[in-house]
Design a protein around this motif. Structure first.
Motif, PDB file in Angstrom:
ATOM      1  N   LEU A 144      -2.761   0.448 -15.589  1.00 22.40           N
ATOM      2  CA  LEU A 144      -2.451  -0.916 -15.158  1.00 22.40           C
ATOM      3  C   LEU A 144      -3.718  -1.623 -14.684  1.00 22.40           C
ATOM      4  CD1 LEU A 144      -0.474  -3.184 -14.646  1.00 22.40           C
ATOM      5  CD2 LEU A 144       0.138  -2.123 -12.459  1.00 22.40           C
ATOM      6  N   ALA A 145      -4.583  -0.907 -13.982  1.00 22.24           N
ATOM      7  CA  ALA A 145      -5.848  -1.495 -13.543  1.00 22.24           C
ATOM      8  C   ALA A 145      -6.680  -1.946 -14.748  1.00 22.24           C
ATOM      9  CB  ALA A 145      -6.632  -0.496 -12.696  1.00 22.24           C
ATOM     10  N   LEU A 146      -6.706  -1.121 -15.790  1.00 20.30           N
ATOM     11  CA  LEU A 146      -7.428  -1.488 -17.005  1.00 20.30           C
ATOM     12  C   LEU A 146      -6.789  -2.699 -17.683  1.00 20.30           C
ATOM     13  CD1 LEU A 146      -8.095   2.098 -18.412  1.00 20.30           C
ATOM     14  CD2 LEU A 146      -9.836   0.449 -17.675  1.00 20.30           C
ATOM     15  N   ALA A 147      -5.454  -2.790 -17.618  1.00 21.89           N
ATOM     16  CA  ALA A 147      -4.766  -3.954 -18.186  1.00 21.89           C
ATOM     17  C   ALA A 147      -5.128  -5.220 -17.421  1.00 21.89           C
ATOM     18  CB  ALA A 147      -3.254  -3.724 -18.161  1.00 21.89           C
ATOM     19  N   PHE A 148      -5.184  -5.137 -16.091  1.00 21.20           N
ATOM     20  CA  PHE A 148      -5.617  -6.290 -15.299  1.00 21.20           C
ATOM     21  C   PHE A 148      -7.045  -6.672 -15.661  1.00 21.20           C
ATOM     22  CE2 PHE A 148      -2.279  -5.261 -11.963  1.00 21.20           C
ATOM     23  CZ  PHE A 148      -1.622  -6.482 -12.062  1.00 21.20           C
ATOM     24  N   LYS A 149      -7.920  -5.689 -15.766  1.00 18.71           N
ATOM     25  CA  LYS A 149      -9.321  -5.958 -16.068  1.00 18.71           C
ATOM     26  C   LYS A 149      -9.484  -6.580 -17.445  1.00 18.71           C
ATOM     27  CE  LYS A 149     -13.910  -3.799 -15.968  1.00 18.71           C
ATOM     28  NZ  LYS A 149     -14.673  -2.546 -15.707  1.00 18.71           N
ATOM     29  N   GLY A 150      -8.683  -6.137 -18.391  1.00 22.22           N
ATOM     30  CA  GLY A 150      -8.781  -6.651 -19.752  1.00 22.22           C
ATOM     31  C   GLY A 150      -7.986  -7.917 -19.999  1.00 22.22           C
ATOM     32  N   GLY A 151      -7.352  -8.462 -18.946  1.00 25.58           N
ATOM     33  CA  GLY A 151      -6.582  -9.692 -19.086  1.00 25.58           C
ATOM     34  C   GLY A 151      -5.249  -9.509 -19.773  1.00 25.58           C
ATOM     35  N   LYS A 152      -4.778  -8.246 -19.870  1.00 29.26           N
ATOM     36  CA  LYS A 152      -3.517  -7.969 -20.551  1.00 29.26           C
ATOM     37  C   LYS A 152      -2.317  -7.996 -19.604  1.00 29.26           C
ATOM     38  CE  LYS A 152      -5.839  -5.181 -24.066  1.00 29.26           C
ATOM     39  NZ  LYS A 152      -5.966  -3.843 -24.690  1.00 29.26           N
ATOM     40  N   SER A 153      -2.577  -8.190 -18.322  1.00 27.00           N
ATOM     41  CA  SER A 153      -1.507  -8.332 -17.338  1.00 27.00           C
ATOM     42  C   SER A 153      -1.894  -9.448 -16.380  1.00 27.00           C
ATOM     43  CB  SER A 153      -1.295  -7.029 -16.570  1.00 27.00           C
ATOM     44  OG  SER A 153      -0.253  -7.175 -15.617  1.00 27.00           O
ATOM     45  N   SER A 154      -0.959 -10.297 -16.078  1.00 24.41           N
ATOM     46  CA  SER A 154      -1.256 -11.432 -15.198  1.00 24.41           C
ATOM     47  C   SER A 154      -0.132 -11.642 -14.186  1.00 24.41           C
ATOM     48  CB  SER A 154      -1.466 -12.706 -16.017  1.00 24.41           C
ATOM     49  OG  SER A 154      -0.327 -12.957 -16.830  1.00 24.41           O
ATOM     50  N   LYS A 155       0.263 -10.575 -13.525  1.00 26.62           N
ATOM     51  CA  LYS A 155       1.347 -10.650 -12.550  1.00 26.62           C
ATOM     52  C   LYS A 155       0.952 -11.513 -11.367  1.00 26.62           C
ATOM     53  CE  LYS A 155       3.631  -6.253 -13.551  1.00 26.62           C
ATOM     54  NZ  LYS A 155       4.232  -5.044 -12.954  1.00 26.62           N
ATOM     55  N   LYS A 156       1.918 -12.247 -10.819  1.00 24.02           N
ATOM     56  CA  LYS A 156       1.691 -13.071  -9.635  1.00 24.02           C
ATOM     57  C   LYS A 156       2.854 -12.879  -8.666  1.00 24.02           C
ATOM     58  CE  LYS A 156      -2.065 -15.200 -11.139  1.00 24.02           C
ATOM     59  NZ  LYS A 156      -3.384 -15.074 -10.488  1.00 24.02           N
ATOM     60  N   TYR A 157       2.556 -12.992  -7.384  1.00 20.79           N
ATOM     61  CA  TYR A 157       3.562 -12.829  -6.340  1.00 20.79           C
ATOM     62  C   TYR A 157       3.489 -14.005  -5.363  1.00 20.79           C
ATOM     63  CZ  TYR A 157       3.663  -8.146  -8.280  1.00 20.79           C
ATOM     64  OH  TYR A 157       3.766  -7.090  -9.145  1.00 20.79           O
ATOM     65  N   PRO A 158       3.839 -15.205  -5.844  1.00 25.96           N
ATOM     66  CA  PRO A 158       3.766 -16.389  -4.971  1.00 25.96           C
ATOM     67  C   PRO A 158       4.719 -16.262  -3.782  1.00 25.96           C
ATOM     68  CG  PRO A 158       4.993 -16.874  -6.989  1.00 25.96           C
ATOM     69  CD  PRO A 158       4.372 -15.528  -7.177  1.00 25.96           C
ATOM     70  N   GLY A 159       4.253 -16.705  -2.637  1.00 26.88           N
ATOM     71  CA  GLY A 159       5.072 -16.639  -1.424  1.00 26.88           C
ATOM     72  C   GLY A 159       4.894 -15.365  -0.628  1.00 26.88           C
ATOM     73  N   LYS A 160       4.233 -14.351  -1.205  1.00 24.86           N
ATOM     74  CA  LYS A 160       3.995 -13.101  -0.490  1.00 24.86           C
ATOM     75  C   LYS A 160       2.788 -13.252   0.442  1.00 24.86           C
ATOM     76  CE  LYS A 160       7.162 -10.499  -2.550  1.00 24.86           C
ATOM     77  NZ  LYS A 160       8.308  -9.895  -1.810  1.00 24.86           N
ATOM     78  N   LYS A 161       2.843 -12.560   1.569  1.00 28.10           N
ATOM     79  CA  LYS A 161       1.762 -12.588   2.566  1.00 28.10           C
ATOM     80  C   LYS A 161       1.402 -11.156   2.937  1.00 28.10           C
ATOM     81  CE  LYS A 161       4.315 -14.763   5.533  1.00 28.10           C
ATOM     82  NZ  LYS A 161       5.508 -14.877   4.693  1.00 28.10           N
ATOM     83  N   MET A 162       0.098 -10.869   2.993  1.00 26.66           N
ATOM     84  CA  MET A 162      -0.351  -9.537   3.396  1.00 26.66           C
ATOM     85  C   MET A 162      -1.532  -9.661   4.349  1.00 26.66           C
ATOM     86  SD  MET A 162      -0.024  -7.335  -0.171  1.00 26.66           S
ATOM     87  CE  MET A 162      -0.459  -5.832   0.673  1.00 26.66           C
ATOM     88  N   ALA A 163      -1.653  -8.667   5.240  1.00 23.41           N
ATOM     89  CA  ALA A 163      -2.727  -8.670   6.237  1.00 23.41           C
ATOM     90  C   ALA A 163      -3.635  -7.461   6.039  1.00 23.41           C
ATOM     91  CB  ALA A 163      -2.150  -8.657   7.653  1.00 23.41           C
ATOM     92  N   THR A 164      -4.906  -7.635   6.382  1.00 23.23           N
ATOM     93  CA  THR A 164      -5.875  -6.530   6.325  1.00 23.23           C
ATOM     94  C   THR A 164      -6.259  -6.171   7.757  1.00 23.23           C
ATOM     95  OG1 THR A 164      -7.651  -8.164   6.003  1.00 23.23           O
ATOM     96  CG2 THR A 164      -6.751  -7.114   4.046  1.00 23.23           C
ATOM     97  N   LEU A 165      -5.838  -4.983   8.193  1.00 21.37           N
ATOM     98  CA  LEU A 165      -6.079  -4.531   9.565  1.00 21.37           C
ATOM     99  C   LEU A 165      -7.165  -3.452   9.542  1.00 21.37           C
ATOM    100  CD1 LEU A 165      -2.380  -4.152  10.824  1.00 21.37           C
ATOM    101  CD2 LEU A 165      -3.748  -6.223  10.553  1.00 21.37           C
ATOM    102  N   PHE A 166      -8.396  -3.876   9.763  1.00 16.40           N
ATOM    103  CA  PHE A 166      -9.521  -2.946   9.702  1.00 16.40           C
ATOM    104  C   PHE A 166     -10.066  -2.692  11.099  1.00 16.40           C
ATOM    105  CE2 PHE A 166      -8.948  -3.544   5.357  1.00 16.40           C
ATOM    106  CZ  PHE A 166      -9.731  -2.643   4.648  1.00 16.40           C
ATOM    107  N   PHE A 167      -9.880  -1.442  11.548  1.00 12.70           N
ATOM    108  CA  PHE A 167     -10.349  -1.026  12.866  1.00 12.70           C
ATOM    109  C   PHE A 167     -11.725  -0.358  12.776  1.00 12.70           C
ATOM    110  CE2 PHE A 167      -5.790  -1.323  12.983  1.00 12.70           C
ATOM    111  CZ  PHE A 167      -5.516  -1.888  14.212  1.00 12.70           C
TER     112      PHE A 167
END
Length: 294
Positions: free
Chosen positions: A21-44
């Protein structure tokens, strides 16, 4: 618990699915989107590549990113990790990425319902780093079985080494280690630096993690570079199709010569590029319900 904590619980088939799947994203063969989703990065713990690679992956997927500054948070008032994470869950996050100095910190978060992605725990796990390393190797060779890899440097303090070694062995790779005796925890057969250079397909250099050492290193930086650093002379002795990797940040002039860091055999910056697509794949699979931790 949903999310990704360690690769030890994933089958090699599932790991290959993530890479595909990562290779598909890199090659432009997958273009999934998740509008409205929110995520946080908690780096300690401090981070450049992992934190901002995850954030870039979220943006590419149409996810809103919420940052977190531990030094300016209620952590300084004694707030526990659980309560910090529970707060972000209560704020409506659809997932969090966490890096923490404690090994297996996620075991304290079993009551959290939202997905959690491990951005590194102590010296134990760094699953998306292992995945991007595997993706880079797979792009290069098209397979894993039979490839010879040597990890050179601060093995005992490296969550990258411990995570990579386990999954590489399961994928049929021959894994070795090299470096100073004080950093050798016996997790794989040992090669001298020059044996590794002549024998291995992948030379994986590891940063000397001075911040995790309880005692000073038994040699000077210049001595380390002479004995275990990747120099131009050593690069010239590598196998024709062998590659150089490093999880970064790199200490130029310590584990790798400045002139070697971006040489023809180096895949260090390609690893960073691949990190975005691996993290897109992992986030996507978790949000779609295709990746679970038990």
């Amino acid at each position: 618990m949903r999310g990704l904590f360690t690769l030890q619980t994933l089958s090699t088939q599932k790991i290959q699915e993530i890479i595909d799947l990562a290779l598909a994203f890199k090659g432009g063969k997958s273009s999934k989107k998740y509008p409205g989703k929110k995520m946080a990065t908690l780096f300690f713990e401090n981070s450049t590549r992992t934190q901002y690679s995850f954030q870039t992956a979220m943006i590419n997927l149409g996810i809103s990113v919420i940052g977190f500054n531990a030094s300016a948070s209620s952590v300084n008032k004694g707030e526990t990790l659980y309560d910090t994470v529970r707060t972000f869950e209560s704020l409506g996050m659809d997932g969090v990425v966490i890096r923490h100095s404690k090994d297996d910190y996620y075991k304290e978060l079993e009551n959290i319902k939202m997905p959690i992605f491990n951005g590194g725990d102590g010296a134990a796990n760094h699953p998306t780093q292992s995945l991007l390393d595997l993706m880079t190797i797979y792009e290069e060779y098209g397979h894993f079985a039979g490839l010879k890899v040597c990890m050179i440097g601060d093995i005992s303090h490296s969550r990258v080494a411990h995570g990579d070694l386990e999954i590489m062995k399961r994928l049929g790779m021959e894994v070795y280690i090299s470096g100073p005796s004080e950093f050798n925890d016996g997790c794989a057969p040992y090669l001298t630096m020059d044996e590794a250079i002549e024998k291995c397909d992948v030379i994986m250099l590891l940063r000397v993690q001075f911040e995790r050492h309880q005692e000073k290193m038994k040699m000077t930086v210049s001595e380390y570079h002479k004995l275990y650093g990747l120099t131009e002379e050593r690069v010239n002795k590598m196998k024709k199709n062998a590659i150089i990797m490093h999880p970064a940040p790199i200490n130029r002039g310590v584990e790798i010569a400045d002139s070697v860091a971006e040489c023809e055999k180096s895949r260090i910056y390609k690893q960073m590029t691949n990190g975005v697509f691996v993290r897109m794949a992992v986030i996507s699979m978790v949000l779609d319900g295709n990746l679970w931790f038990y």
